[in-house]
Scaffold this active site. Structure first.
Site, PDB file in Angstrom:
ATOM      1  N   CYS A 129      -3.039   7.658  -1.794  1.00  0.00           N
ATOM      2  CA  CYS A 129      -4.362   7.772  -2.429  1.00  0.00           C
ATOM      3  C   CYS A 129      -5.421   8.322  -1.484  1.00  0.00           C
ATOM      4  O   CYS A 129      -6.386   8.942  -1.921  1.00  0.00           O
ATOM      5  CB  CYS A 129      -4.849   6.423  -2.923  1.00  0.00           C
ATOM      6  SG  CYS A 129      -3.568   5.262  -3.326  1.00  0.00           S
ATOM      7  N   CYS A 172       0.865  -1.192   0.000  1.00  0.00           N
ATOM      8  CA  CYS A 172       0.000   0.000   0.000  1.00  0.00           C
ATOM      9  C   CYS A 172       0.892   1.230   0.000  1.00  0.00           C
ATOM     10  O   CYS A 172       1.736   1.392   0.879  1.00  0.00           O
ATOM     11  CB  CYS A 172      -0.888  -0.027   1.238  1.00  0.00           C
ATOM     12  SG  CYS A 172      -1.713   1.542   1.558  1.00  0.00           S
ATOM     13  N   TYR A 193      -9.379   0.910  -5.209  1.00  0.00           N
ATOM     14  CA  TYR A 193      -9.030  -0.494  -5.020  1.00  0.00           C
ATOM     15  C   TYR A 193      -9.045  -1.274  -6.337  1.00  0.00           C
ATOM     16  O   TYR A 193      -8.444  -2.344  -6.426  1.00  0.00           O
ATOM     17  CB  TYR A 193      -9.975  -1.145  -3.994  1.00  0.00           C
ATOM     18  CG  TYR A 193      -9.568  -0.874  -2.558  1.00  0.00           C
ATOM     19  CD1 TYR A 193      -9.049   0.359  -2.181  1.00  0.00           C
ATOM     20  CD2 TYR A 193      -9.691  -1.855  -1.580  1.00  0.00           C
ATOM     21  CE1 TYR A 193      -8.677   0.607  -0.876  1.00  0.00           C
ATOM     22  CE2 TYR A 193      -9.319  -1.609  -0.266  1.00  0.00           C
ATOM     23  CZ  TYR A 193      -8.811  -0.373   0.079  1.00  0.00           C
ATOM     24  OH  TYR A 193      -8.435  -0.136   1.377  1.00  0.00           O
ATOM     25  N   GLU A 211      -0.188   1.008   9.307  1.00  0.00           N
ATOM     26  CA  GLU A 211      -1.438   1.570   9.819  1.00  0.00           C
ATOM     27  C   GLU A 211      -1.243   1.954  11.280  1.00  0.00           C
ATOM     28  O   GLU A 211      -0.454   1.318  11.975  1.00  0.00           O
ATOM     29  CB  GLU A 211      -2.587   0.557   9.724  1.00  0.00           C
ATOM     30  CG  GLU A 211      -3.376   0.623   8.436  1.00  0.00           C
ATOM     31  CD  GLU A 211      -2.655  -0.037   7.253  1.00  0.00           C
ATOM     32  OE1 GLU A 211      -1.811  -0.917   7.500  1.00  0.00           O
ATOM     33  OE2 GLU A 211      -2.925   0.334   6.104  1.00  0.00           O
ATOM     34  N   THR A 237      -3.997   4.543   7.462  1.00  0.00           N
ATOM     35  CA  THR A 237      -2.998   4.204   6.457  1.00  0.00           C
ATOM     36  C   THR A 237      -2.154   5.431   6.145  1.00  0.00           C
ATOM     37  O   THR A 237      -2.688   6.454   5.742  1.00  0.00           O
ATOM     38  CB  THR A 237      -3.707   3.731   5.178  1.00  0.00           C
ATOM     39  OG1 THR A 237      -4.452   2.558   5.479  1.00  0.00           O
ATOM     40  CG2 THR A 237      -2.728   3.426   4.069  1.00  0.00           C
ATOM     41  N   CYS A 277      -5.031  -0.176  -7.149  1.00  0.00           N
ATOM     42  CA  CYS A 277      -3.888  -0.587  -6.310  1.00  0.00           C
ATOM     43  C   CYS A 277      -3.860  -2.091  -6.088  1.00  0.00           C
ATOM     44  O   CYS A 277      -2.809  -2.719  -6.192  1.00  0.00           O
ATOM     45  CB  CYS A 277      -3.884   0.164  -4.986  1.00  0.00           C
ATOM     46  SG  CYS A 277      -5.062  -0.430  -3.760  1.00  0.00           S
TER      47      CYS A 277
HETATM   48 FE1  SF4 Z   1      -3.315   1.915  -0.008  1.00  0.00          FE
HETATM   49 FE2  SF4 Z   1      -4.745   1.099  -2.080  1.00  0.00          FE
HETATM   50 FE3  SF4 Z   1      -5.819   2.763  -0.290  1.00  0.00          FE
HETATM   51 FE4  SF4 Z   1      -3.919   3.565  -2.017  1.00  0.00          FE
HETATM   52  S1  SF4 Z   1      -6.009   2.875  -2.521  1.00  0.00           S
HETATM   53  S2  SF4 Z   1      -4.044   4.017   0.137  1.00  0.00           S
HETATM   54  S3  SF4 Z   1      -2.641   1.762  -2.100  1.00  0.00           S
HETATM   55  S4  SF4 Z   1      -5.168   0.652   0.051  1.00  0.00           S
HETATM   56 FE    FE Z   2      -6.915   1.497   2.028  1.00  0.00          FE
END
Ligand code: SF4
Ligand code: FE
Length: 483
Positions: free
Chosen positions: A104, A100, A296, A257, A191, A299
């Site tokens: 985003c 991750c 989602y 996290e 996150t 990613c």
């Molecule tokens: Fe993480 Fe995916 Fe959320 Fe981006 S979209 S912050 S990579 S979980």
């Molecule tokens: Fe997320």
């Protein structure tokens, strides 16, 4: 400066005075901590790739606010093409980090808050949109990383915020002053908070009048006075402290996290995006969740690409790549992964312009996208483990492999096909372990379930957006039912 290099980004985070706690200790230099550093490296990639000419078109864009070239992660989407490019960029980052990359959340929060503050101002004559645009200009000019904080701890899930035994279980206003507000509460599962310069805080559910003090949104620096974070544990996290990079499976990248506590934090009026207009709490939540459910479809697909590649390599190294059932399992993994991507692209392609001027994804399809993400990565993981074999969880440590006495036995007995070293075979199995069961499983597996909202949240939205009445009319028309 509108584009930072990865190195400049790291140094800018080093300068922050964040209060980070982990394993019962305060971490004095999170940037240099071996457990946390891989997560910082993942965000760094959002800067590094923006510097590379081959990715320029995907990673950078002209700002509609300043007219300058900015990183797409700070952009307000101006078209359906922008929405699709966002998903493509996320797939790319997933491929490059297998983790991750965190940035985003702020992009999704920015786009949700941009349109929601506009709507609030239209109804109440407030100045939240102006506040937000000023904030965003600063973010774009400084190429900052922004976290988006939505999820409150929620306590007793059957009760609304104002009926919780402890009023702090949802973040709320505890004091109103002429120059701002004081807030208290916490945001869970944050996150990338620890790798961000700023945070956008949003409410977590739709709210009624009695929850007025909880209907609050604002931005502040991640090291504002009163904020501290408690880092969440991940399966196999301490392997990163062992000085045996192979055992981590992904030595360079990761995610992180934290539980973030807001202990009486003062927020000046100019940083407010919502302050008591409870009828807009649900709108903000719905839009942010929609954007993040779209995310989602990018990613997780990129990380899925790495896992599919790893499974195919494991099959090759084991000498079974040509077996029909293996080929078929890899086809199935690709089919599932591309279906997720198809959903991410589809909800982007059918996006529409909001009253504020930015583009919103098709909410029904974004929720379908995320609903599929709660399932398919689990099947992809199952197939990867099937293909890889049991050594994924029984392989000896790197230290044993390097041991002068033991190493040669590991080499001799754990080899695969000739021409591939035992070390490479073990490396790919460790990567599969990392993605399916280790630190990256947080981001790839369980986050696929609960990140951007647990499955039931999407089902509620699908029920709301699915237009069942229209479908009943279609059936009636076909069957010649007049009533
Ligand atoms: Fe993480 Fe995916 Fe959320 Fe981006 S979209 S912050 S990579 S979980
Ligand atoms: Fe997320």
């Amino acid at each position: 400066m509108t584009l930072m290099t990865g190195k400049e980004y790291i140094e800018s985070i080093r300068k922050k005075h964040m209060q980070v706690y982990m394993f019962g200790k305060k971490i004095e230099s999170p940037v240099d901590d071996p457990v946390l550093r891989p997560s910082l490296n993942s965000v760094r990639m959002t800067y590094d790739l923006a510097q590379q000419p081959e990715y320029e078109e995907l990673m950078t864009v002209t700002s509609a606010l300043t007219g300058e070239k900015i990183n797409r992660f700070t952009h307000i989407h101006q078209s359906t093409e922008d929405l699709m490019n966002k998903v493509k960029m996320q797939r790319l980052l997933g491929q490059k980090t297998a983790a991750c990359f965190q940035r985003c959340v702020g992009m999704d929060a920015s786009n949700a808050v941009f349109s929601t503050t506009y709507d609030v101002d239209q109804k109440y004559g407030t100045k939240y949109h102006e506040n937000f645009v000023k904030f965003l200009e600063r973010v774009q000019k400084g190429d900052l990383t922004v976290d988006g904080a939505m999820t409150d701890p929620k306590g007793d899930r059957s009760q609304p915020p104002h009926k919780q035994a402890d009023p702090d279980l949802y973040l709320h206003v505890v004091e109103r002053r002429a120059d701002g507000i004081v807030v208290r509460g916490a945001k869970a599962h944050q996150t990338g908070f620890i790798n961000s310069h700023e945070v956008i805080v949003m409410p977590t559910i739709a709210m009624g009048e009695e929850d007025k003090d909880y209907a609050v949104s604002f931005c502040c620096p991640t090291d504002a006075e009163g904020i501290f974070m408690i880092v969440g544990r991940q399966s196999c996290d301490t392997r990163k402290m062992e000085n045996a990079p192979m055992d981590t499976g992904n030595p360079e990248f990761g995610g992180t996290e934290a539980l973030v506590v807001f202990d009486n934090v003062f927020i000046p009026n100019e940083q407010l995006f919502l302050n008591g207009e409870y009828d807009f709490a649900g709108v903000m939540v719905e839009r942010f969740a929609g954007y993040h459910r779209q995310s989602y479809g990018g990613c997780k697909v990129g990380v899925g690409d790495v896992l599919i590649g790893a499974a195919a390599l494991a099959a090759e190294y084991n000498g079974c790549a040509k077996a029909t059932h293996i080929k078929d399992k890899i086809i199935e993994m690709q089919h599932l992964n591309e279906t997720l991507y198809g959903c991410g692209i589809a909800c982007s392609a059918l996006g529409t312009r909001t009253a504020s001027g930015n583009y919103l994804i098709d909410l029904l399809l974004a929720n379908v996208c995320k609903q599929n993400v709660t399932r398919f990565p689990y099947e992809i993981v199952r197939l990867a483990e099937d293909i890889a074999g049991g050594l994924v969880v029984t392989a000896p440590s790197e230290k044993d492999m390097r041991d002068p006495k033991l190493g040669k036995y590991i080499d001799k007995y754990l080899c695969g096909v000739s021409g591939v070293s035992t070390e490479d075979r073990l490396k790919v199995l460790r990567l599969i372990e990392n993605l399916c069961l280790g630190t990256a499983a947080v981001g790839y597996r369980t986050e696929s379930m609960h990140g951007a909202g647990s499955p039931q949240a999407q089902r509620i939205m699908i029920a709301r957006q699915g237009n069942l009445e229209m479908k009943k009319e279609l059936a009636k028309a076909i069957a010649h039912i007049d009533q």
